[in-house]
Design a protein around this motif. Sequence first.
Motif, PDB file in Angstrom:
ATOM      1  N   PHE A  38      12.386   6.820   2.738  1.00 38.41           N
ATOM      2  CA  PHE A  38      11.039   7.212   2.351  1.00 38.41           C
ATOM      3  C   PHE A  38      10.788   8.677   2.672  1.00 38.41           C
ATOM      4  O   PHE A  38      10.186   9.402   1.908  1.00 38.41           O
ATOM      5  CB  PHE A  38      10.001   6.348   3.064  1.00 38.41           C
ATOM      6  CG  PHE A  38       9.798   5.043   2.391  1.00 38.41           C
ATOM      7  CD1 PHE A  38       9.081   4.981   1.213  1.00 38.41           C
ATOM      8  CD2 PHE A  38      10.336   3.874   2.905  1.00 38.41           C
ATOM      9  CE1 PHE A  38       8.901   3.788   0.572  1.00 38.41           C
ATOM     10  CE2 PHE A  38      10.160   2.670   2.268  1.00 38.41           C
ATOM     11  CZ  PHE A  38       9.444   2.627   1.093  1.00 38.41           C
ATOM     12  N   LEU A  51      -2.874 -12.923  -2.653  1.00 33.99           N
ATOM     13  CA  LEU A  51      -1.485 -13.303  -2.473  1.00 33.99           C
ATOM     14  C   LEU A  51      -0.556 -12.112  -2.586  1.00 33.99           C
ATOM     15  O   LEU A  51       0.413 -11.994  -1.886  1.00 33.99           O
ATOM     16  CB  LEU A  51      -1.118 -14.359  -3.512  1.00 33.99           C
ATOM     17  CG  LEU A  51      -1.759 -15.700  -3.180  1.00 33.99           C
ATOM     18  CD1 LEU A  51      -1.925 -16.530  -4.418  1.00 33.99           C
ATOM     19  CD2 LEU A  51      -0.938 -16.429  -2.138  1.00 33.99           C
ATOM     20  N   ASN A  52      -0.892 -11.177  -3.495  1.00 32.96           N
ATOM     21  CA  ASN A  52      -0.037 -10.025  -3.720  1.00 32.96           C
ATOM     22  C   ASN A  52      -0.335  -8.946  -2.685  1.00 32.96           C
ATOM     23  O   ASN A  52      -0.952  -7.935  -2.977  1.00 32.96           O
ATOM     24  CB  ASN A  52      -0.271  -9.497  -5.141  1.00 32.96           C
ATOM     25  CG  ASN A  52       0.752  -8.470  -5.538  1.00 32.96           C
ATOM     26  OD1 ASN A  52       1.522  -7.996  -4.715  1.00 32.96           O
ATOM     27  ND2 ASN A  52       0.759  -8.128  -6.805  1.00 32.96           N
ATOM     28  N   TRP A  54       1.640  -6.929  -1.372  1.00 32.82           N
ATOM     29  CA  TRP A  54       2.348  -5.716  -1.703  1.00 32.82           C
ATOM     30  C   TRP A  54       1.566  -4.883  -2.716  1.00 32.82           C
ATOM     31  O   TRP A  54       1.316  -3.704  -2.518  1.00 32.82           O
ATOM     32  CB  TRP A  54       3.748  -6.046  -2.225  1.00 32.82           C
ATOM     33  CG  TRP A  54       4.562  -4.826  -2.401  1.00 32.82           C
ATOM     34  CD1 TRP A  54       5.224  -4.151  -1.438  1.00 32.82           C
ATOM     35  CD2 TRP A  54       4.755  -4.112  -3.616  1.00 32.82           C
ATOM     36  NE1 TRP A  54       5.824  -3.050  -1.987  1.00 32.82           N
ATOM     37  CE2 TRP A  54       5.557  -3.007  -3.307  1.00 32.82           C
ATOM     38  CE3 TRP A  54       4.323  -4.300  -4.931  1.00 32.82           C
ATOM     39  CZ2 TRP A  54       5.945  -2.086  -4.262  1.00 32.82           C
ATOM     40  CZ3 TRP A  54       4.701  -3.379  -5.885  1.00 32.82           C
ATOM     41  CH2 TRP A  54       5.515  -2.288  -5.551  1.00 32.82           C
ATOM     42  N   GLY A  55       1.142  -5.517  -3.804  1.00 31.06           N
ATOM     43  CA  GLY A  55       0.372  -4.818  -4.833  1.00 31.06           C
ATOM     44  C   GLY A  55      -0.919  -4.274  -4.264  1.00 31.06           C
ATOM     45  O   GLY A  55      -1.315  -3.134  -4.538  1.00 31.06           O
ATOM     46  N   PHE A  56      -1.539  -5.071  -3.426  1.00 30.01           N
ATOM     47  CA  PHE A  56      -2.785  -4.668  -2.786  1.00 30.01           C
ATOM     48  C   PHE A  56      -2.543  -3.441  -1.901  1.00 30.01           C
ATOM     49  O   PHE A  56      -3.332  -2.504  -1.874  1.00 30.01           O
ATOM     50  CB  PHE A  56      -3.297  -5.835  -1.948  1.00 30.01           C
ATOM     51  CG  PHE A  56      -4.681  -5.666  -1.429  1.00 30.01           C
ATOM     52  CD1 PHE A  56      -5.762  -5.659  -2.301  1.00 30.01           C
ATOM     53  CD2 PHE A  56      -4.907  -5.506  -0.080  1.00 30.01           C
ATOM     54  CE1 PHE A  56      -7.044  -5.503  -1.814  1.00 30.01           C
ATOM     55  CE2 PHE A  56      -6.188  -5.348   0.407  1.00 30.01           C
ATOM     56  CZ  PHE A  56      -7.257  -5.344  -0.463  1.00 30.01           C
ATOM     57  N   VAL A  60      -0.170  -1.152  -2.260  1.00 32.45           N
ATOM     58  CA  VAL A  60       0.054   0.033  -3.086  1.00 32.45           C
ATOM     59  C   VAL A  60      -1.281   0.568  -3.594  1.00 32.45           C
ATOM     60  O   VAL A  60      -1.544   1.770  -3.552  1.00 32.45           O
ATOM     61  CB  VAL A  60       0.986  -0.277  -4.280  1.00 32.45           C
ATOM     62  CG1 VAL A  60       1.152   0.942  -5.162  1.00 32.45           C
ATOM     63  CG2 VAL A  60       2.347  -0.733  -3.786  1.00 32.45           C
ATOM     64  N   LEU A  61      -2.144  -0.342  -4.019  1.00 32.57           N
ATOM     65  CA  LEU A  61      -3.463   0.051  -4.512  1.00 32.57           C
ATOM     66  C   LEU A  61      -4.234   0.812  -3.435  1.00 32.57           C
ATOM     67  O   LEU A  61      -4.790   1.886  -3.672  1.00 32.57           O
ATOM     68  CB  LEU A  61      -4.240  -1.205  -4.927  1.00 32.57           C
ATOM     69  CG  LEU A  61      -5.654  -0.998  -5.475  1.00 32.57           C
ATOM     70  CD1 LEU A  61      -5.624  -0.182  -6.751  1.00 32.57           C
ATOM     71  CD2 LEU A  61      -6.336  -2.328  -5.753  1.00 32.57           C
ATOM     72  N   GLU A 110      -2.773   4.298  -2.830  1.00 35.12           N
ATOM     73  CA  GLU A 110      -3.109   5.243  -3.891  1.00 35.12           C
ATOM     74  C   GLU A 110      -4.545   5.730  -3.751  1.00 35.12           C
ATOM     75  O   GLU A 110      -4.829   6.912  -3.919  1.00 35.12           O
ATOM     76  CB  GLU A 110      -2.911   4.603  -5.279  1.00 35.12           C
ATOM     77  CG  GLU A 110      -1.464   4.340  -5.639  1.00 35.12           C
ATOM     78  CD  GLU A 110      -0.626   5.607  -5.776  1.00 35.12           C
ATOM     79  OE1 GLU A 110      -1.197   6.719  -5.856  1.00 35.12           O
ATOM     80  OE2 GLU A 110       0.607   5.483  -5.792  1.00 35.12           O
ATOM     81  N   LEU A 111      -5.452   4.803  -3.436  1.00 33.93           N
ATOM     82  CA  LEU A 111      -6.855   5.180  -3.280  1.00 33.93           C
ATOM     83  C   LEU A 111      -7.031   6.137  -2.103  1.00 33.93           C
ATOM     84  O   LEU A 111      -7.708   7.164  -2.210  1.00 33.93           O
ATOM     85  CB  LEU A 111      -7.725   3.931  -3.080  1.00 33.93           C
ATOM     86  CG  LEU A 111      -7.966   3.098  -4.327  1.00 33.93           C
ATOM     87  CD1 LEU A 111      -8.709   1.810  -3.983  1.00 33.93           C
ATOM     88  CD2 LEU A 111      -8.776   3.891  -5.349  1.00 33.93           C
ATOM     89  N   PHE A 152      -5.745   9.581  -2.866  1.00 33.19           N
ATOM     90  CA  PHE A 152      -6.644  10.341  -3.732  1.00 33.19           C
ATOM     91  C   PHE A 152      -7.847  10.856  -2.957  1.00 33.19           C
ATOM     92  O   PHE A 152      -8.146  12.049  -2.962  1.00 33.19           O
ATOM     93  CB  PHE A 152      -7.095   9.470  -4.903  1.00 33.19           C
ATOM     94  CG  PHE A 152      -8.050  10.181  -5.811  1.00 33.19           C
ATOM     95  CD1 PHE A 152      -7.608  11.224  -6.603  1.00 33.19           C
ATOM     96  CD2 PHE A 152      -9.381   9.807  -5.868  1.00 33.19           C
ATOM     97  CE1 PHE A 152      -8.476  11.895  -7.439  1.00 33.19           C
ATOM     98  CE2 PHE A 152     -10.262  10.468  -6.705  1.00 33.19           C
ATOM     99  CZ  PHE A 152      -9.808  11.515  -7.492  1.00 33.19           C
ATOM    100  N   VAL A 195      -3.231  14.564  -2.772  1.00 31.89           N
ATOM    101  CA  VAL A 195      -2.689  15.085  -4.026  1.00 31.89           C
ATOM    102  C   VAL A 195      -3.394  16.392  -4.379  1.00 31.89           C
ATOM    103  O   VAL A 195      -2.763  17.407  -4.654  1.00 31.89           O
ATOM    104  CB  VAL A 195      -2.879  14.071  -5.184  1.00 31.89           C
ATOM    105  CG1 VAL A 195      -2.090  14.511  -6.394  1.00 31.89           C
ATOM    106  CG2 VAL A 195      -2.460  12.684  -4.756  1.00 31.89           C
TER     107      VAL A 195
END
Lengths: 263, 275
Positions: free
Chosen positions: B32, B182-183, B185-187, B189-190, B193-194, B197, B202
């Motif tokens: 990473f 349940l996700n 991982w997706g949560f 990443v979200l 990203e927030l 920002f 960035v």
Amino acid sequence: MIRFLKLYRVFVAQFIKNLMEYRIDFLTGATSFLIGQVTNILFITIIFNQIPSLAGWKYYEIMFIYGYSLLPKGIDHLLTDNLWNVAYFIVRKGDFDKYLTRPINPLMHVIMEKFQFDALGELITGIILVIYSSIKLKLTPGFGEVAVILITIVFGTLIFTSVKIACCAIAFWIKRSGSILQIFYMSSDFARYPITIYNKGVRFIISYVIPFAFTSFYPAAYLLRGGNGILCAGKTMLISTVIFGISIIIWNRGISAYESAGS
Amino acid sequence: MKQFKSIKRTYGAFVNAGIQDFIAYKASFFGFFIGEIFMCFVMYFIWKAVYASTGRTDFMGFSMIDMMVYVFLTHISGFLIQTDATFSIASEIKDGSIIMRMIKPVNVDLSILFFEFGSKIMIITCVFVPVMVGLEIYRYITLGYVAFKLVRLILFMISISISYLLSFYLNLIFGYLAFYLLNIWGFGVLKEELIKFFSGAVIPIAFFPGVVRKVFSFLPFASLTYTPVMIYMEKYNGMKLIFNLSLQIVWLLVFIGLSRGLWKWAEKRLAVQGG
């Protein structure tokens, strides 16, 4: 091949059922990738409020290149995401044995098993960017251009997949190669912008060592500025075929070196 | 003093375990890390092209050297305040292993926190120090004089420590919320990203237009990486420095309160099955 497609349909159908069950998961995943892209686009927009062009490239040209880079990346992400699991967990846990005992090619099986809908976040952003900036730039693709688009997207995707297969196969020797995959995958970030902004060393690496420039910049530059379309498409095909060949060799050697982990 | 000793005895083992864990998984960390360094170099080349295009030495109050310090320091700060609290807590609640923390005579959040201290010590020595030395050498070569100030480094360390705690409690709250999803991982990443920002990772917050900038700089996310980096770069001075440090502390207290409240609420409803 027909048998493969038949099987693939079964796997995808299975996966869509799964997806219907976990709808919120899908939404969070796709949204997160979408937001990541939107942030980068905002970044470019804010910079362009201050400058007319970046190393000779105008705002919508940069948008076009950026959007184009997301297409092969997104398609690869959609189709072959399971390679990440192999690199990070599957080999390490000894679960790879499962693929070796089935009557399908293990690589095919790994790829077929998962369909990553999170990738739609990237793909949709890419498509919107490419279409919108083409309209703004008044691009009118003819037959030749469309052919180049199709060829470079297909073979560009193959470049991504090949890099992933090669890095993933290293796990057969060292058990866990997720971080190696991560490094190589992240280097595709360089290809999202015109490579003319980089120095010679970086340019050489992303053109001929880890050839991500062929997934985005070279085809996009051809579509924007013209040039030899056959040469552009041909180079992409040649390079991606070579790298795919190399990655398959590494994969096959890896499989023969594989000793099951775990108990 | 006695109390300190007992804390050391209770949580020292967690710090140690954190160091061990970092050493065991160093390969994935460095993956990473190198990826992030790639991203820094992409930004370096973009900014170089931007400054070449404007023909000016100043871009919205940032010189090229400022920009480089900003890019590298923001990414490194990201590592310093990064925490796995969301994932630890969410997965432990899910598989029930949280019970192992609850039956021990330790605080649930403190035990995770001290575990992470271990890896932070490693990150400071293996990543932060070398990158900072490199950055300061770069500054010295381009500027021709030593721009490094010890006071700023100390202030930065204080500020980033608050940022880390803030990030920790923020993530703990996310962890309690992820319980319903349940996700994870997706949560995750979200969420990343927030935060990226809104915290100016960035785009520097200073580049946003008027009102947006004001709102962003008050949000807790600005307290994460933006404030310490601005302090190090001497963009925050005098009253502005004191104000922003206080704002960090206020947000920290708010989030500690929130997470304690949420935990009390969750504790009552937590049902662990099997074993």
